[in-house]
Design an enzyme around this catalytic site. Sequence first.
Site, short mmCIF file in Angstrom:
data_model
loop_
_atom_site.label_atom_id
_atom_site.label_comp_id
_atom_site.label_asym_id
_atom_site.label_seq_id
_atom_site.Cartn_x
_atom_site.Cartn_y
_atom_site.Cartn_z
CB CYS A 110 -1.30 0.17 1.45
SG CYS A 110 -2.11 -1.46 0.80
CG HIS B 98 -3.21 3.70 1.76
ND1 HIS B 98 -3.64 3.52 0.43
CD2 HIS B 98 -3.03 3.24 2.98
CE1 HIS B 98 -3.76 2.32 0.59
NE2 HIS B 98 -3.81 1.33 2.28
CG ASN C 267 -6.55 -0.02 0.76
OD1 ASN C 267 -5.96 -0.05 0.32
ND2 ASN C 267 -6.07 -1.22 2.36
#
EC number: 2.3.1.180
Length: 323
Positions: A113, A250, A280
């Site tokens: 990520c 993020h 996500n």
Amino acid sequence: MIRSVVRGFGASLPKRVMTNREIEEKVDTSDEWIVQRTGIRQRYIAGEGETTASLGEGAARAALANAGLTPADIDVIIVATSTPDNTFPATAVNIQNRLGMHHGAAFDLQAVCSGFVFAVTTADAYIRGGLAKRVLVIGAETFSRILDWNDRTTCVLFGDGAGALILEAQEGSGTTADRGVLTAQLRSDGAHKEKLFVDGGPSTTGTVGHLRMEGREVFKHAVGMITDVIEAAFEATGTTADDLDWLVPHQANRRIIDGSAKKLGIPLEKVVITVDLHGNTSAASIPLALNVAASDGRIKKGDLVLLEAMGGGFTWGSVLLRW
Ligand SMILES: CC(C)(COP(=O)(O)OP(=O)(O)OC[C@H]1O[C@@H](n2cnc3c(N)ncnc32)[C@H](O)[C@@H]1OP(=O)(O)O)[C@@H](O)C(=O)NCCC(=O)NCCS
């Protein structure tokens, strides 16, 4: 001095939207639980024919159009992804070929990520080191293909998509008034591997595997790691939270975003939040959020923008740039 300045941005999403209500039909969960714990309301899921490379190509074409450039103007392509089309070659060469580009260099970068933050930092090093004039940086993922769709603790959280930035070498004065990347702070610590990983791979199981996560453990570490690299970015540049125009985090979880912003004294009006729309999307989440906020006119030329991420590894990092 040379600065890596944002010349263009773009994004691409799968056609299919999957709402929380649809997930209720697959696993024992509820829209209310997902919204309350994560802020996610829907995510996009790649369908037949849609892959990390096809989404990445879409984002790349959008960024090239936004910049008024063609593939001939690009020297290097870096793709941040943990869900490549094949074990090898890199998704980046696949995208390079799809763009009809046969010069320069293209490679993938894997920091889960945090991948987009690591990729922008790498592009900046290439540009400031004189190895490239223009770098196409793409974050592209199809996490839906590594999810265990019977595991309600993970399958509700992730989605697919791609976003891209084109960074270009431009002369700067060396102060924080310059446009471009002003500082980058990267970290990793492999001691946390078991908290967020995929239980397969070419050299272990010979299979692709599925994402596994100790959600509460990840949550526990997230805010501390994020504030660490944001404070390091402020320290490196002599800036403060008050100087920021936009925080583009993020997009993993609304509670992590709110907690980090609060701890740093950044008002939520200055935070770009798209986790409700995209879920996500790992390395794609920051460039997808940038695309939304730059397209709707929130992020403007000259704005001070802070990117931050944390993810599997653990990896974590921040990039402070003037748009
Ligand atoms: C995953 C996360 C949302 C779970 O929230 P939480 O408040 O920590 O929830 P817990 O894991 O403690 O589980 C609480 C309960 O909800 C249940 N639960 C878990 N997933 C559920 C779901 N999708 N729907 C309904 N209930 C669920 C659990 O089984 C547990 O039930 P129990 O109390 O009967 O055992 C949260 O830990 C989180 O956001 N972690 C960070 C994840 C992340 O962002 N990872 C990516 C980083 S890049």
